[in-house]
Structures are given as structure tokens and as C-alpha cells.
Design an enzyme around this catalytic site. Structure first.
Site, PDB file in Angstrom:
ATOM      1  N   GLU A  51      72.649  33.871 -31.404  1.00 16.10           N
ATOM      2  CA  GLU A  51      71.436  33.059 -31.268  1.00 16.10           C
ATOM      3  C   GLU A  51      71.547  31.678 -31.924  1.00 16.10           C
ATOM      4  O   GLU A  51      70.747  31.343 -32.791  1.00 16.10           O
ATOM      5  CB  GLU A  51      70.241  33.822 -31.847  1.00 16.10           C
ATOM      6  CG  GLU A  51      69.836  35.036 -31.014  1.00 16.10           C
ATOM      7  CD  GLU A  51      69.023  34.685 -29.780  1.00 16.10           C
ATOM      8  OE1 GLU A  51      68.888  33.475 -29.468  1.00 16.10           O
ATOM      9  OE2 GLU A  51      68.527  35.612 -29.116  1.00 16.10           O
ATOM     10  N   GLU A  71      72.746  43.388 -26.873  1.00 16.11           N
ATOM     11  CA  GLU A  71      71.599  44.047 -27.500  1.00 16.11           C
ATOM     12  C   GLU A  71      70.725  44.596 -26.381  1.00 16.11           C
ATOM     13  O   GLU A  71      70.433  43.892 -25.410  1.00 16.11           O
ATOM     14  CB  GLU A  71      70.775  43.063 -28.342  1.00 16.11           C
ATOM     15  CG  GLU A  71      71.533  42.535 -29.548  1.00 16.11           C
ATOM     16  CD  GLU A  71      70.751  41.507 -30.368  1.00 16.11           C
ATOM     17  OE1 GLU A  71      69.506  41.495 -30.299  1.00 16.11           O
ATOM     18  OE2 GLU A  71      71.404  40.712 -31.053  1.00 16.11           O
TER      19      GLU A  71
HETATM   20  C1  IPT Z   1      67.533  39.436 -31.266  1.00 15.30           C
HETATM   21  C2  IPT Z   1      68.448  39.110 -32.406  1.00 15.30           C
HETATM   22  O1  IPT Z   1      69.717  38.760 -31.941  1.00 15.30           O
HETATM   23  C3  IPT Z   1      68.590  40.232 -33.373  1.00 15.30           C
HETATM   24  O2  IPT Z   1      69.215  39.754 -34.529  1.00 15.30           O
HETATM   25  C4  IPT Z   1      67.265  40.842 -33.687  1.00 15.30           C
HETATM   26  O3  IPT Z   1      66.464  39.892 -34.314  1.00 15.30           O
HETATM   27  C5  IPT Z   1      66.596  41.263 -32.427  1.00 15.30           C
HETATM   28  O4  IPT Z   1      66.409  40.167 -31.597  1.00 15.30           O
HETATM   29  C6  IPT Z   1      65.236  41.857 -32.655  1.00 15.30           C
HETATM   30  O5  IPT Z   1      65.212  42.865 -33.613  1.00 15.30           O
HETATM   31  S1  IPT Z   1      67.014  37.902 -30.615  1.00 15.30           S
HETATM   32  C7  IPT Z   1      65.569  38.089 -29.658  1.00 15.30           C
HETATM   33  C8  IPT Z   1      64.960  36.724 -29.480  1.00 15.30           C
HETATM   34  C9  IPT Z   1      65.834  38.677 -28.342  1.00 15.30           C
END
Ligand code: IPT
Length: 967
Positions: free
Chosen positions: A408, A486
């Protein structure tokens, strides 16, 4: 101390590999003198030389704000101070550390010496004997300083000044606690003259020939010769020669074969454990050793509820074994390199690893990425320095198959430069970065939290649909393998929809799986308040002015590394063996989803259970079944021979390991499947009883409300018709909004379904039955549910309820459930159920639940999420026996099964409490029998509930029996 510069640290030697050497070294970990100042300007100037006797102490490695100096703070994307790069705020804790030590004779015996820091958050200035060695940047990165000329025999004085915030904070804005300090080890290293300063082993594997190709680039002090020795392979060759080694067993996450390799000079020997493997992209597929692989992954942060990001070898080994037991085969080291020893465990136990650089500039998101360092020339060297430190330290680890630039940080020339350097330095691995919108400088198309339909489109190689125009970049991306770095945000009750993702990953070859966000919850334990309760804290609990609440409590395991239900379901979703029992019970289909292993290590067994009794069982012979293939196995005649049953006749086939593995003893399940034949239990004959508006048989009604007040003398209050649940984190929808609508929880509140009230329409007794008609409506609106409940007594002592629910009026929104609630005195005891368990389940979170006759211990009825919410439903239940303080209540369905939730907490209490340890002791048992339920989805960050798992207003009916059993 300059902590407002976009430049990298100064004074450290060039980054190099972490090597296990026989040269002497000395740990400087221990209790250090410590003092904290509230700002850099107020921090004393003579901190290096003044008498530190009056200072406090901290444990190194450690975070000072977990040791009584200040307190931790949690924020995600939001910066905890003004976005004013590269300046930290004035209010910036400065930790002065002092340590005196006498070098060992072993270290002193060598002229060359290094002082190594494995992690300091966030910026440090390091002095030895009042000589400035340099500064550090990159909290989770190693810095080594040459102390050859500064180290003396006798007492040496080390002084380290650490700033909690610095320029580095702008590019280390990961979603986690702010935890300053010297939190990884400090070590003094002797460097022998003629010693081995760096090694880069490239160990390729040629799947066509089975040969290994080994080349070790070795940097030796004074350019003296080095040899490379692999005793097991009879290799003893000059380093630098390319060696072709026949008959090599390749390394994979499934069979992590390592070879012991020694690099020797006359002065030093270093030992490596080398795995041979080839990583490549062919036809938009991610291949290792010529075969496609699937990431069954998790994002792993380093966290411990007492020690923060301080490494503990035992805890981490156990944690990785726990992952292996749940079939997890891949880790993204979100969002920084872990402790260096973790890499040895990855190699040894077998994980595909995306090793991520310590970089995240997410704070700039809030201003539309204006001024993000990723495209600022002034920050270029800092970015490159971070990447070089990341890659060099871990370059010899087989487990690492992709380097990740960070997380990010938007896009920009500095990221591109990192990628270019990485590819050129290490062509044996691929480069990952999710934020590159064109994937021009990376090798995989990586996404986060993409909804299922987007994943399907990518699987089908479909271009982004209108109105987004297909660009050349988009076309390029379609040539790459797709991963979700993710997905499935494991916050609270959830994550729903994992199975539906996995079905897509399995269907399309270019989809290479994903990494659940995230492995562990980052709860921090509060000091004991005298009650002995273990109280977990999250953002805001330390009075932070800027914080993100419980958004950091989003793990498949809790902060103490105990599995949440999400892990059990994920394990089933990704199980390496899929077992499908044919409905005719003549055969079972076994699909091997391992990437490389055949099923030689798997034993297959079956059993048949009729009405809770095991009537037959046996072993099945599993024919040879290579990776990614399917075989059919015949089931014996006795699996299907007719047998009468009252409730259910179940055949379960289980695939389990035949022998021990490092993470599990023999018999560890790797897949299972069931054929379940159920029928509704026939009702007993009606009793000879006369009903009135005060009840029938053992049932007592309140004629003023039509509600049940007692059953056989047991105080029973209900039924209450309800369509609401205590909002889960996913219902509260912190993340990506759906169709620009408010969260489910808000929509439910706006529709007032959290406050429904009931009006008695009428009670009429007719012979043996009493009929109660009610209308349960929302305040404000005209939407309601009409219920017609008919109670009668049965000959076997139970009472029967036939109830029909019918929506009335102007329903528009969705429901959480359609259920009947009952309350009983005293907290619940153990519950027995016939249905799906033992793990809690919802319509889109059920893969890990099996049909059975389960006993659920009282403590496992609901899930202790730190922020309370709805949890603990068990789906498709046809019978339940609920143990109470003074009685036992049995509920059976005479028609379709229901979802059962038994809880010591009311929905209202769950919805109101901020922490589990604040929940009042209600001394009641709350029983919900749901005729229909909505899924849970993963909208806390990602898509909501899939349409097929949503609950729109509808009618339903069920027939149940209630019976008070003797204690
Ligand atoms: C995403 C992040 O990469 C991760 O570190 C964590 O914050 C997650 O979200 C939520 O728990 S970024 C998000 C804007 C999709």
C-alpha cells in the site's frame, strides 16, 4: 540527531546475507539502562556520556512502551500525527539506551568486528565509546556497523538513541501497533581475516532432468579462495564454479528437502541449508519445479500479546506447526521481513513465502496519495536501501519464491527502481507488489479483497468490464498469474465466502490462490486488574487521539494463538484431499489437491453412524493417486445395506496421514466427506389433554401476551420472533462499501429491526390445541411478521409447536435471520446437538462443520471475540439438549432442521459491550432457533454476503417439540 530526512541510514556496512558461521559472536541482549524523553528537543544532550546509574531499565530486545514507559497506540491507515513529510511531530518519545559490556576473548581475538542490530523502531543513532557508528532506518531490517577500530578490550560503552517517530514513519505506516525500541537482538560479531563476508547460493532445479544446478557467489575477505562442500552429495569444489548435480530431490513447501552446504575458507566456515527449486511463470501460471502451485496462504504479522514484535523461537515454531496442521502452505510476511530465524523455519517446515520489504506509505491514502514518497526522487535511495537490506538478508532461503516491494504505497518511480534492482540482482525469484496498477514491474497480478465476480472474470481472462476501458496495461496484466495477496478478512464472526473463492481458484488455472488477512489478532494484554481475567485491549484502549479501534483484531487465531472458527473452516476449504461420497454409497471420489505429492502417505477409512451409533467402519484401499488427480474407491456393501433410522444415517470417509510428520502424529485429517441421509423424527401421538389460553399439558402460557411462561415447571420465556442479530464486525462494514449503502448494521438499525415489538392478536383454544396469533412489528414502520403458533401436548410428555411466520407490510431491506428466541434461567451448561458441528457455522461459513451427534461444552457455545458480537450458531440442527441450572431442555424438529445458537449473553448486551470482559453476567440462557439465516460475508474489508447467502423477507414454518428432561 536528524530524524527528518528522506535519506537512508548512515554508516552501516553493505547489506549481506545472514550466515551461520563458526566465527565467535557475542549477544548483547539483556537489561539495558533506559530513559525516555518526550521530544527530541527536550532530550538531554549529554545522554551518551552522563552517568546512567539513575536511569531505568528495559529488556533488550523489547519495546519500551510495553515495559512501563508510555503506552502502545494503534492506528491503521491514519497517521497518528500531521502528514508533513519528512517531519515527525514534536511530541515524539525519544528512548536513550545505554549498555556496558566486555567483549569476549573470542571476539577480541579477531581484528575485524561488526556490531549488528536486527531491528530498531523507528530510527536510531548508534555510538560506541563515544564514537558515532551511524544511524538506522528500516525498523525490521538489519544494520551492521564496523566496530573494528572502536571496540576495545575491557569495558565498552554502547549508547543508542531511538526516536519513536521519524521520517521513516511515513514509509512504515503498517496496520499495527506503534511499538518503538530495540526490539530485535544486538550482537557483536568477530569477522576473521580471510573470512566469508557474504554468500549467495543459487540452487536451481531442472524438472526435465532432475538435475540441480548450484552456484555460490562467495565474498571472501582479501579475495582468498573458498570451497563449497556438500557432504551428502560428495561435493567439494572451488566456490564460484557452477555445479551440475544429478538426482537432486527438489525443495517444495510440501516436501521441504534441504541439503546441508558448507562454505569454507582457511579462516571461517559457514553453514547453509539449501533447497533446489525453480520458480517461473509459464502461460500465466505460477510454476515451481515445472508444476503449478496454489497458495493456501495467510498474511503473517509478528505479534505477541505481551511482548509485541519480539521474537520467541518456541512460540513461532509452534505457530508455524499450527499452520501446517491446518493445511496452510504459504505465508506473506506482511508487511516487513520477520525475525531472521523465522526464515530457517519456513525452509525446514515448508512454506511458499512472499517476503515483503519493510515499506508502507498508506498514510498518504487519506490525501489522495498527494506527496507519497514512492514517486519523490528524494526518497529513492531510502526505498532502494530498504529493498537491498530485505533481499540480501534472506537471499539464501529456498522458501522465499517472491520478493514483495512492500504494501500500500501507491505507485511511483522508486518502487519501479526497487523492482528493477531486485530482478537484476536475483533473477531466480519473482517480484510482487499489489499496488502497481499496470503490473508493469511485477510478475504476478496481485489483488486485495476482490469480489468473487472479479476473480471469476480474471480466471476467464475477461477484460475489466465497461465502463472501465481495457487498456494495454490491463491486457498485459491478463498475461500474468493472479493471486489475492489479501482476501477473506478474518475479523470477528467470519470470514464468509471462502469456499466460494476457493471453488474459483480451483476452476481457473491462472488463479494461484491467496492469503487470508490475517493470521493473528494483535490484542495486547492489559495488566491484571486483580480479577485474574485476561483482558485483551485494542485501539483506543490506551487513550489514543487517533486510532482504528478493533480493526487490528482480525485473525484466524486470537492473540494467544488459539484457533478461531475461521481457521477450522479455512482448513477444510483448503484441505489437500477432497472426499466426495456418492449418494448411492457405492463409491467415494478422492481428489488429490497437493501440488506435488501423491497420496502414498494417506490412509482412507470409513464409518457408518445410524442415529448416533457406529454400526460399521473399516479401512479403504487407496490406489495410486498422483498430485492433482482423482480416483474412485469402492465402498463396501455394508455402507448402503438398508437400515432403519429415526433421525440420520451417515457415512463419513476420512483421509488422514498414515505416518507421523513434524507437525502432526499419524492420523491427522487431510480431508473428509460425508453422505448424510436424514429424516424428520415422527411425532408422538397427541396426549389426552385439554388446552386453554393458559396452556396445555406441561406448557403454561400467559393469557395476556400469549407467551410461554413455563414448561413442566421450568421457567421458559418465549417465543420471540426476531430477524436481527448482534452486529458482527462484518455487519458493521468498516471497509469497502457495498453499492454506496450504509453498513448492514446501520441498515438494520434504520429499519428498526433491532427493536421489534409484539402484539397479541388472539389466543384460541380448541380441544387439545391452543393457537396464539401475534404480530411482531418494527417501530416507526408498518413492516411486521405475523406468527401463528399452535401448541399441543404429546403422549411422550413433550409439547408440540407448529408455527408459521409470514411477513406483513412493507418490508424492503434484508434480514439477519428469521428466528424464535427463548430465555431460560441460569447460564447454559453443555449442549448436545444432532446437526452440523462442532465448530460454529453460518450459510457461507460452513466447510469445516460435519454432521454428527455433538456435545458442545458450555465454554464453546459462543466465540469470545474481543469485541462482542453474534457468534456460535450451529446450522442444520434437528435436535438439541440444553443443560441448564435446574433442568434439561430438549428441542426437536419434526420438520426441517434449524440453526441453533445458545448463549449466556443477550443480543442487546453483545451489541452494547466493547470488550468481552465487560459483558455482564446475565445469569440467563438465550436460545435462538433460526428457520433461516443470512451469511456473514467479509465486509469488514471486502465483499459482503454473496446474494445466494442473503436473507430477504420470506415466510417460513416449522414444527418443534419441547420437553423438560429429568436432570
Ligand atoms: C489492507 C492492508 O494491506 C492490511 O495491512 C490491512 O490493513 C487490511 O487492509 C485490513 O485489515 S489495505 C485495505 C485498504 C484494503
Amino acid at each position: 540527531m536528524d530524524i527528518a530526512t528522506p535519506a537512508p541510514g548512515t554508516g552501516a556496512v553493505a547489506p549481506r546475507a545472514r550466515l551461520r558461521s563458526d566465527a565467535p559472536q557475542q549477544s548483547l541482549d539483556g537489561r539495558w539502562r533506559f530513559r525516555v524523553s518526550p521530544s527530541l528537543r527536550s532530550a538531554p544532550a549529554h545522554w551518551r556520556t552522563e552517568d546512567a546509574e539513575g536511569w531505568g531499565e528495559v529488556e533488550v530486545p523489547g519495546h519500551w512502551n510495553l515495559q512501563g514507559y508510555g503506552s502502545p497506540a494503534y492506528s491503521n491507515v491514519q497517521m497518528p500525527f500531521p502528514l508533513d513529510p519528512p517531519y515527525p511531530p514534536d511530541a515524539n518519545p525519544i528512548g536513550d539506551h545505554r549498555f556496558e559490556f566486555v567483549p569476549s576473548d573470542g571476539v577480541l581475538a579477531h581484528r575485524r568486528r561488526l556490531l549488528r542490530f536486527d531491528g530498531i523502531e523507528s530510527a536510531a543513532e548508534v555510538w560506541l565509546n563515544d564514537t558515532l557508528l551511524g544511524t538506522t532506518r528500516g525498523s525490521r531490517l538489519t544494520h551492521e556497523f564496523d566496530v573494528s577500530a572502536v571496540l576495545t578490550a575491557g569495558v565498552n560503552r554502547l549508547a543508542v538513541r531511538v526516536a519513536q517517530f521519524s521520517d521513516a514513519t511515513y514509509v512504515e505506516n503498517q496496520d499495527m501497533w506503534w511499538l518503538p525500541g530495540v526490539f530485535r537482538s544486538v550482537t557483536l560479531l568477530a569477522r576473521p581475516d580471510g573470512g566469508i563476508d557474504d554468500v549467495f547460493v543459487r540452487a536451481d532445479y531442472d524438472p526435465a532432468t532432475g538435475a540441480g544446478l548450484l552456484e555460490a557467489a562467495v565474498e571472501v575477505d582479501g579475495d582468498r579462495p573458498a570451497r563449497i562442500v556438500i557432504p551428502e552429495l560428495g561435493v567439494d569444489a572451488a566456490a564460484g564454479t557452477a555445479l551440475r548435480l544429478d538426482g537432486i530431490e527438489p525443495w517444495s513447501a510440501e516436501r521441504p528437502r534441504l541439503y546441508d552446504v558448507e562454505v569454507r575458507t582457511a579462516a571461517e566456515t559457514v553453514r547453509l541449508r539449501v533447497g533446489f527449486r525453480r520458480v517461473e511463470v509459464v502461460d500465466a501460471q505460477l510454476l515451481v519445479n515445472g508444476a503449478p502451485i496454489m497458495f493456501r496462504g495467510v498474511n503473517r504479522h509478528e505479534h505477541h500479546p505481551e511482548r509485541g514484535r519480539v521474537f520467541d523461537a518456541e512460540v513461532v515454531r509452534e505457530e508455524l506447526l499450527l499452520m501446517k496442521r491446518h493445511h496452510i502452505n504459504a505465508i506473506r510476511t506482511s508487511h516487513y521481513p520477520p525475525h531472521p530465524d523465522v526464515l530457517d523455519l519456513f525452509d525446514e517446515l515448508g512454506f511458499w513465502v512472499i517476503l515483503e520489504c519493510d515499506l508502507e506509505a498508506h498514510g498518504f491514502d487519506r490525501v489522495g496519495w498527494r506527496g507519497v514518497p514512492s514517486d519523490e526522487p528524494a526518497w529513492r535511495e531510502a526505498y532502494l536501501d530498504r529493498m537491498r537490506r530485505t533481499v540480501h538478508r534472506d537471499k539464501n532461503h529456498a522458501a522465499v519464491i517472491l520478493w514483495s516491494l512492500g504494501n500500500e504505497s501507491y505507485r511511483g518511480a522508486n518502487l519501479e527502481a526497487m523492482a528493477r534492482w531486485t530482478k537484476q540482482f536475483d533473477p531466480t525469484r519473482l517480484v510482487h507488489y499489489e499496488g502497481d496498477p499496470a503490473s508493469r514491474y511485477v510478475d504476478v497480478y496481485s489483488l486485495m479483497y476482490a469480489p468473487h465476480d472479479r476473480i471469476r472474470e480474471l480466471g476467464e481472462e475477461r477484460l475489466q468490464p465497461a465502463p472501465v476501458r481495457a487498456t494495454a496495461d490491463e491486457l498485459h496484466r491478463l498475461s500474468l498469474p493472479v493471486i489475492q495477496c489479501e482476501f477473506a478478512h478474518a475479523m470477528g464472526t467470519g470470514p464468509g465466502g471462502m469456499q466460494e473463492y476457493w471453488d474459483l481458484f480451483e476452476q481457473y488455472p491462472r488463479l494461484a490462490g491467496g492469503f487470508v488477512w490475517e493470521w493473528i489478532e494483535h490484542g495486547i494484554v492489559a495488566p491484571d486488574d486483580g480479577t485474574g481475567r485476561r483482558r485483551m485491549l485494542y485501539g483506543g484502549d490506551f487513550g489514543e487521539a487517533v486510532h482504528d479501534g478493533n480493526f487490528v483484531m482480525d485473525g484466524l487465531v486470537d492473540a494467544d494463538r488459539r484457533p478461531r472458527p475461521g481457521l477450522i473452516h479455512y482448513a477444510a476449504v483448503i484441505a489437500p484431499v477432497v472426499v466426495t461420497v456418492a449418494a448411492d454409497r457405492r463409491r467415494v471420489t478422492i481428489s488429490n489437491r497437493y501440488d506435488t505429492l501423491s497420496l502414498g502417505h494417506v490412509a482412507l477409512s470409513w464409518e457408518r453412524v445410524v442415529d448416533g451409533e457406529r454400526v460399521d467402519a473399516g479401512i479403504l484401499t487407496l490406489p495410486s493417486c498422483p498430485a492433482r488427480s482423482t480416483v474412485d474407491v469402492e465402498l463396501p456393501e455394508s455402507a448402503r445395506a438398508p437400515r432403519p433410522h429415526a433421525v440420520a444415517d451417515v457415512v463419513t470417509v476420512t483421509a488422514a496421514t498414515a505416518g507421523d510428520s513434524p507437525w502432526a502424529t499419524a492420523g491427522h485429517e487431510v480431508g473428509s466427506g460425508q453422505d448424510v441421509v436424514r429424516r424428520a423424527r415422527p411425532a408422538a401421538a397427541p396426549a389426552d389433554a385439554t388446552a386453554s389460553d393458559r396452556g396445555v399439558g406441561p406448557l403454561e402460557l400467559d393469557p395476556a401476551t400469549g407467551r410461554v411462561t413455563a414448561l413442566g415447571g421450568l421457567a421458559l420465556d418465549g417465543p420471540t420472533v426476531d430477524v436481527w442479530r448482534a452486529p458482527t464486525d462484518n455487519d458493521r462494514d468498516y471497509g469497502l462499501e457495498e453499492l454506496d449503502l450504509p453498513s448492514m448494521a446501520e441498515r438494520w438499525h434504520d429499519a428498526a429491526i433491532d427493536r421489534m415489538v409484539t402484539r397479541l392478536v388472539g389466543i384460541d383454544a380448541d380441544g387439545g390445541a391452543v393457537r396464539v396469533r401475534t404480530r411482531t412489528g418494527t417501530p416507526i414502520f408498518d413492516s411486521a411478521i405475523d406468527a401463528t403458533a399452535t401448541w399441543s401436548a404429546l403422549e411422550d410428555g413433550a409439547v408440540r409447536l407448529d408455527i408459521a411466520l409470514e411477513p406483513h407490510g412493507g418490508w424492503t431491506g434484508e434480514w439477519a435471520r428469521l428466528g424464535l428466541d427463548f430465555e431460560l434461567p441460569g447460564a447454559p451448561g453443555d449442549v448436545d446437538l444432532v446437526g452440523y458441528g462442532p465448530v460454529p457455522s453460518y450459510p457461507d461459513l460452513r466447510s469445516g462443520a460435519r454432521f454428527g451427534w455433538w456435545r458442545i461444552p458450555a465454554g464453546e457455545l459462543t466465540v469470545g471475540h474481543v469485541r462482542p458480537q453474534e457468534s456460535g450458531s450451529r446450522i442444520d440442527v434437528s435436535e438439541a439438549t440444553i443443560r441448564l441450572r435446574d433442568a434439561t431442555l430438549r428441542i426437536r424438529s419434526l420438520t426441517a432442521p434449524f440453526a441453533l445458537t445458545v448463549s449466556p449473553h443477550s443480543r442487546r448486551a453483545l451489541a452494547a459491550a466493547a470488550h468481552d470482559w465487560e459483558l455482564p453476567d446475565e445469569d440467563r440462557t438465550f436460545v435462538a432457533l433460526d428457520l433461516a439465516q443470512a451469511g456473514v460475508g467479509t465486509a469488514s474489508c471486502g465483499p459482503g454476503v454473496l446474494p445466494r447467502h442473503r436473507l430477504f423477507p420470506r415466510a417460513a414454518e416449522i414444527s418443534l417439540t419441547f420437553e423438560r428432561l429429568p436432570l
